[in-house]
Design a protein around this motif. Structure first.
Motif, PDB file in Angstrom:
ATOM      1  N   VAL A   1       0.856  -1.196   0.000  1.00 23.05           N
ATOM      2  CA  VAL A   1       0.000   0.000   0.000  1.00 23.05           C
ATOM      3  C   VAL A   1       0.880   1.229   0.000  1.00 23.05           C
ATOM      4  N   LYS A   2       0.568   2.149  -0.899  1.00 23.03           N
ATOM      5  CA  LYS A   2       1.356   3.389  -0.969  1.00 23.03           C
ATOM      6  C   LYS A   2       0.988   4.279   0.213  1.00 23.03           C
ATOM      7  N   GLU A   3       1.978   4.722   0.936  1.00 23.65           N
ATOM      8  CA  GLU A   3       1.748   5.625   2.067  1.00 23.65           C
ATOM      9  C   GLU A   3       2.496   6.926   1.835  1.00 23.65           C
ATOM     10  N   HIS A   4       1.859   8.018   2.263  1.00 24.30           N
ATOM     11  CA  HIS A   4       2.487   9.333   2.198  1.00 24.30           C
ATOM     12  C   HIS A   4       2.683   9.844   3.608  1.00 24.30           C
ATOM     13  N   LEU A   5       3.791  10.478   3.875  1.00 27.68           N
ATOM     14  CA  LEU A   5       4.083  11.029   5.201  1.00 27.68           C
ATOM     15  C   LEU A   5       3.726  12.489   5.250  1.00 27.68           C
ATOM     16  N   CYS A   6       3.362  12.928   6.421  1.00 25.29           N
ATOM     17  CA  CYS A   6       3.015  14.348   6.643  1.00 25.29           C
ATOM     18  C   CYS A   6       4.282  15.187   6.485  1.00 25.29           C
ATOM     19  N   GLN A   7       4.214  16.126   5.582  1.00 26.81           N
ATOM     20  CA  GLN A   7       5.412  16.929   5.309  1.00 26.81           C
ATOM     21  C   GLN A   7       5.726  17.941   6.408  1.00 26.81           C
ATOM     22  N   PRO A   8       4.729  18.602   7.016  1.00 21.73           N
ATOM     23  CA  PRO A   8       5.056  19.489   8.156  1.00 21.73           C
ATOM     24  C   PRO A   8       5.713  18.728   9.297  1.00 21.73           C
ATOM     25  N   CYS A   9       5.237  17.468   9.548  1.00 23.62           N
ATOM     26  CA  CYS A   9       5.860  16.669  10.607  1.00 23.62           C
ATOM     27  C   CYS A   9       7.296  16.294  10.254  1.00 23.62           C
ATOM     28  N   LEU A  10       7.503  15.984   8.984  1.00 19.58           N
ATOM     29  CA  LEU A  10       8.864  15.643   8.550  1.00 19.58           C
ATOM     30  C   LEU A  10       9.827  16.783   8.797  1.00 19.58           C
ATOM     31  N   SER A  11       9.345  18.031   8.654  1.00 18.75           N
ATOM     32  CA  SER A  11      10.223  19.185   8.897  1.00 18.75           C
ATOM     33  C   SER A  11      10.614  19.296  10.366  1.00 18.75           C
ATOM     34  N   LYS A  12       9.858  18.534  11.251  1.00 19.98           N
ATOM     35  CA  LYS A  12      10.181  18.529  12.684  1.00 19.98           C
ATOM     36  C   LYS A  12      10.833  17.203  13.077  1.00 19.98           C
ATOM     37  N   ASP A  13      11.351  16.472  12.077  1.00 21.86           N
ATOM     38  CA  ASP A  13      11.983  15.169  12.292  1.00 21.86           C
ATOM     39  C   ASP A  13      11.022  14.166  12.924  1.00 21.86           C
ATOM     40  N   LYS A  14       9.779  14.239  12.505  1.00 25.20           N
ATOM     41  CA  LYS A  14       8.755  13.349  13.034  1.00 25.20           C
ATOM     42  C   LYS A  14       8.046  12.685  11.867  1.00 25.20           C
ATOM     43  N   GLN A  15       7.913  11.375  11.885  1.00 25.07           N
ATOM     44  CA  GLN A  15       7.279  10.649  10.799  1.00 25.07           C
ATOM     45  C   GLN A  15       5.848  10.296  11.169  1.00 25.07           C
ATOM     46  N   THR A  16       4.913  10.882  10.436  1.00 23.67           N
ATOM     47  CA  THR A  16       3.486  10.641  10.664  1.00 23.67           C
ATOM     48  C   THR A  16       2.837  10.370   9.322  1.00 23.67           C
ATOM     49  N   VAL A  17       1.964   9.361   9.282  1.00 28.09           N
ATOM     50  CA  VAL A  17       1.278   9.046   8.030  1.00 28.09           C
ATOM     51  C   VAL A  17       0.289  10.156   7.709  1.00 28.09           C
ATOM     52  N   ALA A  18       0.284  10.614   6.472  1.00 27.75           N
ATOM     53  CA  ALA A  18      -0.597  11.708   6.050  1.00 27.75           C
ATOM     54  C   ALA A  18      -2.009  11.186   5.820  1.00 27.75           C
ATOM     55  N   ASP A  19      -2.974  12.034   6.148  1.00 22.78           N
ATOM     56  CA  ASP A  19      -4.384  11.723   5.919  1.00 22.78           C
ATOM     57  C   ASP A  19      -4.996  12.611   4.853  1.00 22.78           C
ATOM     58  N   LYS A  20      -4.434  13.812   4.703  1.00 23.47           N
ATOM     59  CA  LYS A  20      -5.005  14.796   3.786  1.00 23.47           C
ATOM     60  C   LYS A  20      -3.941  15.261   2.786  1.00 23.47           C
ATOM     61  N   PHE A  21      -4.411  15.827   1.701  1.00 24.63           N
ATOM     62  CA  PHE A  21      -3.528  16.502   0.742  1.00 24.63           C
ATOM     63  C   PHE A  21      -4.108  17.873   0.439  1.00 24.63           C
ATOM     64  N   CYS A  22      -3.314  18.927   0.620  1.00 27.45           N
ATOM     65  CA  CYS A  22      -3.736  20.303   0.306  1.00 27.45           C
ATOM     66  C   CYS A  22      -3.136  20.656  -1.064  1.00 27.45           C
ATOM     67  N   SER A  23      -4.004  20.826  -2.048  1.00 30.04           N
ATOM     68  CA  SER A  23      -3.512  21.138  -3.395  1.00 30.04           C
ATOM     69  C   SER A  23      -2.972  22.546  -3.485  1.00 30.04           C
ATOM     70  N   THR A  24      -3.432  23.428  -2.541  1.00 31.05           N
ATOM     71  CA  THR A  24      -2.920  24.804  -2.554  1.00 31.05           C
ATOM     72  C   THR A  24      -1.518  24.853  -1.956  1.00 31.05           C
ATOM     73  N   CYS A  25      -1.368  24.153  -0.836  1.00 28.43           N
ATOM     74  CA  CYS A  25      -0.029  24.083  -0.225  1.00 28.43           C
ATOM     75  C   CYS A  25       0.865  23.097  -0.957  1.00 28.43           C
ATOM     76  N   ASN A  26       0.200  22.193  -1.726  1.00 29.39           N
ATOM     77  CA  ASN A  26       0.922  21.125  -2.408  1.00 29.39           C
ATOM     78  C   ASN A  26       1.671  20.262  -1.393  1.00 29.39           C
ATOM     79  N   GLU A  27       0.941  19.891  -0.306  1.00 27.97           N
ATOM     80  CA  GLU A  27       1.544  19.120   0.772  1.00 27.97           C
ATOM     81  C   GLU A  27       0.602  18.011   1.234  1.00 27.97           C
ATOM     82  N   PHE A  28       1.189  16.889   1.605  1.00 25.08           N
ATOM     83  CA  PHE A  28       0.478  15.858   2.349  1.00 25.08           C
ATOM     84  C   PHE A  28       0.576  16.214   3.828  1.00 25.08           C
TER      85      PHE A  28
END
Length: 574
Positions: free
Chosen positions: A18-45
């Motif tokens: 299963v393809k999983e995407h990680l939360c990008q704001p969390c990644l910037s804090k060295d934290k790995q969290t599975v993403a639930d949403k995608f913002c097309s305006t921010c272009n972020e999971f």
């Protein structure tokens, strides 16, 4: 969609996983969290916690949030390669400050642009931008073409350098061979003359030797007689012999004395004139020439504005008419200032006039087979035929009459104007390939080194670019076009797959060079530095001569295909 937001990227999918995407704001804090949403305006999971900020901040409420599955289903996979991220905050650009003309992320908008009057959402103005990205693409394409033109020019320069070096070697060897031939001829001549001198001198010496041998025999005989009388003769005999032989002895002694006085030492040698003597130095210290490397400023290698487009206007078949003896063969053509055309028919000895619609409106019977024609003024043309240049008057009413004929020493074929008072003329069966001739018939030579080649009739053509003082020569047999810069005494040699059996040449749009290529059935446009700008495929076989109107608005081309002769007119545009 950022690459760092994918745990299993698009390029590394595995069946059953299963393809999983990680939360990008969390990644910037060295934290790995599975993403639930995608913002097309921010272009972020984003995970649910991070995406809730859209409900808190009013400035983010218009952002479009979708589930990760929806994002995957809609293939939101364009990779911006960080083009959409703010360099200061690593957030996606959401706003555009019209005051400072800058892209802003949400933090930039709050921190740096609070005092600006017009900070608008990119999403609202994206469709209204005056310079769409396609325009940037066009600019980049033009830049790419320019860069490719530079690369082609550099390759051409390298090839030209290699060709020039080969030509230098050939030229030095040619000079060496000519010098050696000169000395071979000199040796033959000097030896022959020396042999003649030797024969003449030997004849004189042989005569002297014969006389001397006779004198020697006479002296020996007299000595023997005197000795015999002195030994055996009586006093009376001695007295008679003395008086009898005295005069003979005196004559014999005088003759021998004269021969002794005229004795000479004979030598023969060859003395070199000072003009041909070389100093006793090695060639490294005395080079009878100069090796030069010249750099000339080139025009824009892309030459976009100079590339021509040809639009067909009219076309006619050139067929035998009632008063013709043979099928026509037009050897020359040129444009009159008012748009009419003047042509010469070599086979039927005619000069003809055509109007703007390519309708024949005038004809004149010549007494010779014309080779080429050039318009001199509004109502005057000049025609070459061997050792003659004939001037004709062509009235506005299409009446043609002969004005005068100018006798010249050289056999001329192609002809074009150099200025108000001179022609540039191509020769045939002559050692000088191109010359200058005044309207009065005075013949001059160019001050540049032209090809050391004698062209047969109909194997070369020439034209002249007045604005830059450049001479153009085509070589049909060598598939080559030469451009000579008279000011700098330099040349460009154009050999290209598109140049096949080049025939007629003319000066075209922006003073570029137009050449008819017989094998490819094309008109090739060349820049003054030798770059191929364009090539136009003609609907005729074996294009032969081309002429261009004074205002460069149209051109006319004729061919040399027996049984299918044509004249075609084209509109010229950029």
């Amino acid at each position: 969609m950022a690459d760092s937001g994918s745990k299993i990227g698009e390029d590394d999918e595995v069946p059953g996983r299963v393809k999983e995407h990680l939360c990008q704001p969390c990644l910037s804090k060295d934290k790995q969290t599975v993403a639930d949403k995608f913002c097309s305006t921010c272009n972020e999971f984003q995970c649910n916690d991070c995406s809730n900020v859209h409900n808190v901040l009013a400035i983010l409420k218009n952002h479009k949030l979708v589930s990760v599955k929806e994002a995957d289903a809609t293939s939101i996979s364009f990779k911006m390669k960080a083009l959409d991220l703010c360099g200061d905050h690593q957030h996606s650009f959401e706003f555009f400050c019209e005051d400072e003309k800058k892209l802003c992320c949400s933090k930039c908008a709050i921190v740096y642009h609070r005092k600006c009057h017009s900070v608008v959402e990119i999403e609202k103005i994206a469709g209204k931008i005056s310079s769409p990205i396609s325009t940037l693409g066009e600019k980049l394409k033009e830049a790419k073409e320019a860069a490719e033109g530079v690369a082609k020019h550099i390759r051409s320069s390298k090839d030209q350098l290699a060709q020039d070096i080969k030509e230098i070697q050939v030229e030095v060897r040619r000079m060496r061979d000519e010098v050696m031939k000169m000395f071979d001829d000199l040796e033959d001549l000097v030896v022959k003359r020396a042999e003649i001198l030797q024969r003449e001198t030997l004849e004189n010496l042989t005569k002297k030797q014969t006389r001397n041998e006779k004198h020697l025999a006479d002296v020996t005989s007299c000595i023997e007689t005197i000795e015999s009388i002195f030994k055996n003769g009586t006093l009376v005999q001695k007295y008679i012999a003395e008086h009898k032989m005295e005069s003979n002895v005196n004559v014999l002694c005088e003759s021998i004395d004269e021969e002794c006085q005229n004795l000479e030492n004979v030598n023969i040698f060859f003395h070199f004139d000072e003009t041909i003597k070389l100093p006793p130095l090695p060639v490294t210290e005395f080079i009878p020439g100069e090796l030069q490397l010249k750099f000339n400023h080139q025009e824009d290698v892309t030459s976009v504005n100079m590339m021509m487009t040809l639009t067909p206007v009219s076309s006619i078949a050139l067929k035998k008419t009632g008063d013709d003896i043979d099928e026509p063969f037009y050897r020359g053509i040129d444009c009159l200032p008012d748009g009419r055309l003047v042509a010469v028919d070599n086979k039927n000895k005619k000069c003809l006039v055509y109007n703007e619609k390519l309708e024949k409106v005038g004809s004149y019977q010549l007494s010779h087979h014309p080779l080429s024609v050039v318009v001199v003024s509004e109502e005057k043309v000049a025609i070459t035929h061997g050792h003659n240049i004939e001037f004709l008057h062509v009235s506005k009413c299409n009446e043609i009459s002969s004005s005068r004929t100018c006798k010249v020493k050289t056999k001329y074929d192609s002809i074009c104007l150099k200025g108000d008072r001179h022609f540039v003329v191509g020769t045939y069966d002559e050692p000088r390939s191109v010359r200058i001739v005044s309207l009065a018939g005075e013949e001059l030579d160019f001050s540049v080194n032209l090809p050391n080649k004698i062209y047969p009739a109909d194997s070369s053509d020439c034209t002249y670019i007045k604005s830059s003082d450049k001479l153009v020569i085509t070589d049909r047999d060598e598939d080559t076009v030469f451009i000579y810069d008279i000011k700098t005494d330099s040349r460009v040699v154009i050999k290209d797959d598109q140049i096949q059996e080049p025939r007629g040449a003319a000066v075209g749009l922006s003073d570029t060079i137009l050449v008819c290529c017989r094998t490819t059935n094309t008109i090739v446009q060349i820049s003054q530095t030798g770059q191929i700008l364009s090539s136009y495929k003609l609907e005729m076989k074996h294009p032969y001569k081309v002429c261009v109107s004074r205002d460069k608005s149209f051109l006319v081309v004729i061919n040399s295909c027996e049984g299918n002769m044509k004249m075609q007119k084209f509109k010229i545009s950029c």
